[in-house]
Design an enzyme around this catalytic site. Sequence first.
Site, PDB file in Angstrom:
ATOM      1  N   HIS A   1     -14.920  25.802  -3.296  1.00  0.00           N
ATOM      2  CA  HIS A   1     -14.039  26.136  -4.423  1.00  0.00           C
ATOM      3  C   HIS A   1     -14.421  27.425  -5.128  1.00  0.00           C
ATOM      4  O   HIS A   1     -13.568  28.262  -5.424  1.00  0.00           O
ATOM      5  CB  HIS A   1     -14.012  24.989  -5.444  1.00  0.00           C
ATOM      6  CG  HIS A   1     -13.462  23.715  -4.905  1.00  0.00           C
ATOM      7  ND1 HIS A   1     -14.276  22.758  -4.333  1.00  0.00           N
ATOM      8  CD2 HIS A   1     -12.195  23.241  -4.844  1.00  0.00           C
ATOM      9  CE1 HIS A   1     -13.523  21.734  -3.945  1.00  0.00           C
ATOM     10  NE2 HIS A   1     -12.272  21.994  -4.231  1.00  0.00           N
TER      11      HIS A   1
ATOM     12  N   GLU B   1     -20.878  22.736  -7.648  1.00  0.00           N
ATOM     13  CA  GLU B   1     -21.093  23.795  -6.672  1.00  0.00           C
ATOM     14  C   GLU B   1     -22.054  24.866  -7.179  1.00  0.00           C
ATOM     15  O   GLU B   1     -22.836  25.416  -6.398  1.00  0.00           O
ATOM     16  CB  GLU B   1     -19.749  24.378  -6.252  1.00  0.00           C
ATOM     17  CG  GLU B   1     -18.877  23.338  -5.541  1.00  0.00           C
ATOM     18  CD  GLU B   1     -17.621  23.910  -4.905  1.00  0.00           C
ATOM     19  OE1 GLU B   1     -17.374  25.131  -5.023  1.00  0.00           O
ATOM     20  OE2 GLU B   1     -16.882  23.121  -4.276  1.00  0.00           O
TER      21      GLU B   1
ATOM     22  N   ARG C   1      -1.147  15.707 -31.009  1.00  0.00           N
ATOM     23  CA  ARG C   1       0.038  16.546 -31.158  1.00  0.00           C
ATOM     24  C   ARG C   1       1.234  15.832 -30.543  1.00  0.00           C
ATOM     25  O   ARG C   1       1.093  15.177 -29.504  1.00  0.00           O
ATOM     26  CB  ARG C   1      -0.143  17.897 -30.451  1.00  0.00           C
ATOM     27  CG  ARG C   1      -1.225  18.794 -31.015  1.00  0.00           C
ATOM     28  CD  ARG C   1      -1.281  20.093 -30.207  1.00  0.00           C
ATOM     29  NE  ARG C   1      -2.178  21.078 -30.801  1.00  0.00           N
ATOM     30  CZ  ARG C   1      -3.423  21.295 -30.432  1.00  0.00           C
ATOM     31  NH1 ARG C   1      -3.957  20.545 -29.467  1.00  0.00           N
ATOM     32  NH2 ARG C   1      -4.143  22.231 -31.003  1.00  0.00           N
TER      33      ARG C   1
END
Length: 281
Positions: free
Chosen positions: A20, A90, A178
């Site tokens: 990634h 990672e 919210r």
Amino acid sequence: MGEKFISAERPQTEEGYQYHIACKPGDVARYVLLPGDPGRVPKISSLWDEAREIAFHREYRTHTGKYRGVPISVTSTGIGGPSTAIAVEELAAIGADTFIRVGSTGAIQPGIEIGDLIIAKAAVRLEGTSKQYVRIEYPAVADLEVTMALIEAAESLGVRYHVGIAASTDSFYLGQGRPGLNGYFPSFARNILDDLRQARVTNFEMEAATLYTLANIYGLRAGCICAVFANRITNEFGKAGEKEAALVASEAVRILHEWDEEKEKAGKKVWFPGLRSKGAR
């Protein structure tokens, strides 16, 4: 980056490139700043002595350089716990062991202004990622050394800061009290802001709980400093304090590096004030 990966369990190439973040061992320093926004990466690294771009893959953008002579890296995590967990997994796999989230936040307590900084000593685990690592009773707490380094850095730079407990959510809207689209606002969402305010929680954000949980499980160090963009009491919103948060985080890395050298010299595992003022016994 090569296309052949040696394992489906831990996707990486023979050279150690992580699937990634597209970085390999040697690409990052042990100290890594973690903003969410990839656009914040060059803003942070521009404050250093030197920096170069290592990789930019998906939401993960990495720069490595030096701040006041100390090796340092910055990697964006994207928004929320899932992508943050991937970054931490990672980055730690290729040698990073100290992480400081540098983000934005919404304050829910009085006396906190737009542009102030909040250092999170712990986080309420309202997100879902950390629950996939350990049971909910496990606390999400910052590393003591990283937190103290952030406080010392904020003091030395003369910025307005607060220390408190953050609440990490998976939702920017209903999860932080919210209303959703077309006024969708169930009772559990309407009550969460007041409930957390009464519990003396200082702010909402979206990554600290995941970061802290993984860091403690894996024996890493982590802290968090956020600039206040939203004041939920006065209903104000403004992008301020971003540069100050980046400076404090970078200076905290320099301080941690100094403390780490003092610990090594004294043969101690934990830094404490007496290590400097009186010498280790």
